[in-house]
Design a protein around this motif. Structure first.
Motif, PDB file in Angstrom:
ATOM      1  N   LEU A 162       7.947  -2.363  -7.979  1.00 45.06           N
ATOM      2  CA  LEU A 162       7.746  -2.473  -9.424  1.00 45.06           C
ATOM      3  C   LEU A 162       6.273  -2.381  -9.818  1.00 45.06           C
ATOM      4  O   LEU A 162       5.877  -2.782 -10.897  1.00 45.06           O
ATOM      5  N   ASP A 163       5.468  -1.841  -8.909  1.00 46.16           N
ATOM      6  CA  ASP A 163       4.104  -1.448  -9.262  1.00 46.16           C
ATOM      7  C   ASP A 163       4.238  -0.348 -10.322  1.00 46.16           C
ATOM      8  O   ASP A 163       5.229   0.391 -10.329  1.00 46.16           O
ATOM      9  N   VAL A 164       3.265  -0.243 -11.201  1.00 48.44           N
ATOM     10  CA  VAL A 164       3.387   0.744 -12.280  1.00 48.44           C
ATOM     11  C   VAL A 164       3.323   2.180 -11.743  1.00 48.44           C
ATOM     12  O   VAL A 164       3.849   3.107 -12.345  1.00 48.44           O
ATOM     13  N   HIS A 165       2.696   2.346 -10.575  1.00 47.10           N
ATOM     14  CA  HIS A 165       2.562   3.689 -10.016  1.00 47.10           C
ATOM     15  C   HIS A 165       3.701   4.020  -9.064  1.00 47.10           C
ATOM     16  O   HIS A 165       4.279   3.131  -8.456  1.00 47.10           O
ATOM     17  N   GLN A 166       3.983   5.288  -8.930  1.00 39.29           N
ATOM     18  CA  GLN A 166       5.036   5.726  -8.019  1.00 39.29           C
ATOM     19  C   GLN A 166       4.588   5.561  -6.577  1.00 39.29           C
ATOM     20  O   GLN A 166       3.475   5.931  -6.222  1.00 39.29           O
ATOM     21  N   SER A 189       0.852  -1.208   0.000  1.00 34.91           N
ATOM     22  CA  SER A 189       0.000   0.000   0.000  1.00 34.91           C
ATOM     23  C   SER A 189       0.883   1.253   0.000  1.00 34.91           C
ATOM     24  O   SER A 189       0.915   2.012   0.963  1.00 34.91           O
ATOM     25  N   HIS A 190       1.536   1.440  -1.114  1.00 30.94           N
ATOM     26  CA  HIS A 190       2.625   2.437  -1.166  1.00 30.94           C
ATOM     27  C   HIS A 190       2.185   3.881  -1.337  1.00 30.94           C
ATOM     28  O   HIS A 190       3.022   4.771  -1.332  1.00 30.94           O
ATOM     29  N   HIS A 191       0.882   4.120  -1.497  1.00 32.41           N
ATOM     30  CA  HIS A 191       0.435   5.527  -1.618  1.00 32.41           C
ATOM     31  C   HIS A 191       0.125   6.145  -0.262  1.00 32.41           C
ATOM     32  O   HIS A 191      -0.052   7.360  -0.166  1.00 32.41           O
ATOM     33  N   VAL A 238       0.995  -5.895 -10.440  1.00 30.44           N
ATOM     34  CA  VAL A 238       0.824  -6.451 -11.793  1.00 30.44           C
ATOM     35  C   VAL A 238       0.058  -5.476 -12.686  1.00 30.44           C
ATOM     36  O   VAL A 238      -0.450  -5.858 -13.746  1.00 30.44           O
ATOM     37  N   ASP A 239       0.006  -4.221 -12.262  1.00 30.36           N
ATOM     38  CA  ASP A 239      -0.634  -3.211 -13.118  1.00 30.36           C
ATOM     39  C   ASP A 239       0.303  -2.731 -14.227  1.00 30.36           C
ATOM     40  O   ASP A 239       0.015  -1.750 -14.903  1.00 30.36           O
ATOM     41  N   ILE A 240       1.417  -3.457 -14.421  1.00 28.43           N
ATOM     42  CA  ILE A 240       2.279  -3.207 -15.595  1.00 28.43           C
ATOM     43  C   ILE A 240       1.758  -3.993 -16.811  1.00 28.43           C
ATOM     44  O   ILE A 240       2.264  -3.834 -17.910  1.00 28.43           O
ATOM     45  N   GLY A 282       1.022  -5.455  -4.151  1.00 32.36           N
ATOM     46  CA  GLY A 282       0.967  -4.263  -4.993  1.00 32.36           C
ATOM     47  C   GLY A 282      -0.320  -4.232  -5.802  1.00 32.36           C
ATOM     48  O   GLY A 282      -1.209  -5.066  -5.611  1.00 32.36           O
ATOM     49  N   GLY A 283      -0.412  -3.297  -6.726  1.00 34.36           N
ATOM     50  CA  GLY A 283      -1.662  -3.060  -7.462  1.00 34.36           C
ATOM     51  C   GLY A 283      -1.875  -4.025  -8.607  1.00 34.36           C
ATOM     52  O   GLY A 283      -0.964  -4.702  -9.079  1.00 34.36           O
ATOM     53  N   GLY A 284      -3.130  -4.098  -9.035  1.00 32.10           N
ATOM     54  CA  GLY A 284      -3.508  -4.911 -10.178  1.00 32.10           C
ATOM     55  C   GLY A 284      -4.984  -4.698 -10.429  1.00 32.10           C
ATOM     56  O   GLY A 284      -5.793  -4.883  -9.522  1.00 32.10           O
ATOM     57  N   TYR A 285      -5.322  -4.261 -11.642  1.00 32.81           N
ATOM     58  CA  TYR A 285      -6.712  -3.889 -11.962  1.00 32.81           C
ATOM     59  C   TYR A 285      -7.042  -4.396 -13.353  1.00 32.81           C
ATOM     60  O   TYR A 285      -7.632  -3.692 -14.177  1.00 32.81           O
ATOM     61  N   ASN A 286      -6.602  -5.639 -13.615  1.00 32.35           N
ATOM     62  CA  ASN A 286      -6.767  -6.192 -14.957  1.00 32.35           C
ATOM     63  C   ASN A 286      -8.233  -6.242 -15.362  1.00 32.35           C
ATOM     64  O   ASN A 286      -9.106  -6.471 -14.535  1.00 32.35           O
TER      65      ASN A 286
HETATM   66 ZN   LIG Z   1      -0.316   0.622  -8.863  1.00 34.54          ZN
END
Ligand SMILES: [Zn+2]
Length: 277
Positions: free
Chosen positions: A155-159, A117-119, A209-211, A250-254
């Motif tokens: 390595l989540d797509v978001h900063q 939860s990096h935000h 995996v939102d990359i 990390g994130g993922g919203y496939n």
């Molecule tokens: Zn993300």
């Protein structure tokens, strides 16, 4: 030896089926991991204590979450309704990463089935992140002398804006849009080579995996195979150096829900592969 993996049924908070966030993925990921025999039995975390949370968050913010008294704007920034199950989920998911980090010290490698939860920053949450579990667990390890120099490979797509505020030592790679597998993997190898020049004694890996090319919130064009290769490269790099390694989701919203679960499981599959070898 079996890979230690942390999971709790409360990870799956009740936020309504029509919510944009694919919260069901936490329950489905646990099913996927047991059905595919990657995990037999999960390690169950307890809710993160106030004291441990306060290593990385202000007391007012923690109380505002626990008592559900956060301002309307604060709740809006998080993106989840501030209801009991979301409060409970945030506490156990953070406790989950703390537990996973201790398991990584004991077994060399471990994973949570939530986290990253990096935000979330010191004073507030954002972007579906309530508490910054990796920052909390990092401080936990440092305060107990279980680690001295921690690396966060994000390595989540978001900063990970919350991480950089709370915790400075981290690798958060910003990449140009529409990057494809070959260029992505080449960049990753370059960064790993640089990181290997330094002496870290603990690694958190945020395996967003939102990359993936089919992600709703991503901007890269990485394939299934690209994600699998990424996870294997990262795990192998640190595992072979015997640096305690803790992987979080990390994130993922496939757009494809089943694919989303499969992509998240690649982290656990990669770790299981090395612990078994
Ligand atoms: Zn993300």
């Amino acid at each position: 030896m079996e890979l230690p993996v942390v999971n709790h049924e409360d990870y799956f908070a009740k936020i309504g089926d029509d919510h944009k966030f694919p919260i069901n993925k936490f329950g489905e990921l646990a099913n996927y991991l047991t059905q595919n025999k990657i995990v037999k039995k999960f390690h169950k975390p307890s809710a993160c204590s106030f004291e441990t949370l306060s290593y990385a968050h202000s007391k007012n913010y923690i109380l505002d979450i626990q008592n559900k008294t956060l301002s309307k704007e604060g709740v809006k920034k998080i993106g989840f309704p501030l209801v009991d199950s979301v409060v409970q989920r945030s506490l156990v998911a953070t406790g989950g990463t703390v537990l996973a980090s201790k398991l990584a010290i004991n077994y060399g490698i471990s994973c949570n089935t939530a986290g990253g939860s990096h935000h979330a920053s010191y004073d507030g949450g954002a972007g579906y992140c309530v508490f910054n579990d990796v920052a909390v667990a990092s401080h936990y390890l440092l305060n107990r002398g279980l680690a001295n120099k921690i690396l966060i490979v994000d390595l989540d797509v978001h900063q990970g804006n919350g991480n950089s505020e709370i915790f400075k030592d981290n690798l958060d790679v910003e990449l140009e849009d529409n990057l494809e597998d070959d260029a992505y993997i080449k960049t990753l190898k370059h960064y790993l080579k640089e990181l290997n020049q330094e002496n870290f004694d603990f690694v958190f890996y945020i395996a967003g995996v939102d990359i993936h090319f089919n992600d709703r919130l991503g901007k890269l064009k990485i394939s299934d195979e690209g994600i699998q290769l990424r996870d294997e490269l990262v795990v192998e790099n640190f595992f072979s150096r015997r640096i305690p390694f803790c992987g979080v989701l990390g994130g993922g919203y496939n757009k494809d829900f089943n694919k989303l679960v499969e992509l998240h499981s690649m982290l656990h599959q990669s770790c299981a592969k090395y612990i078994g070898s």
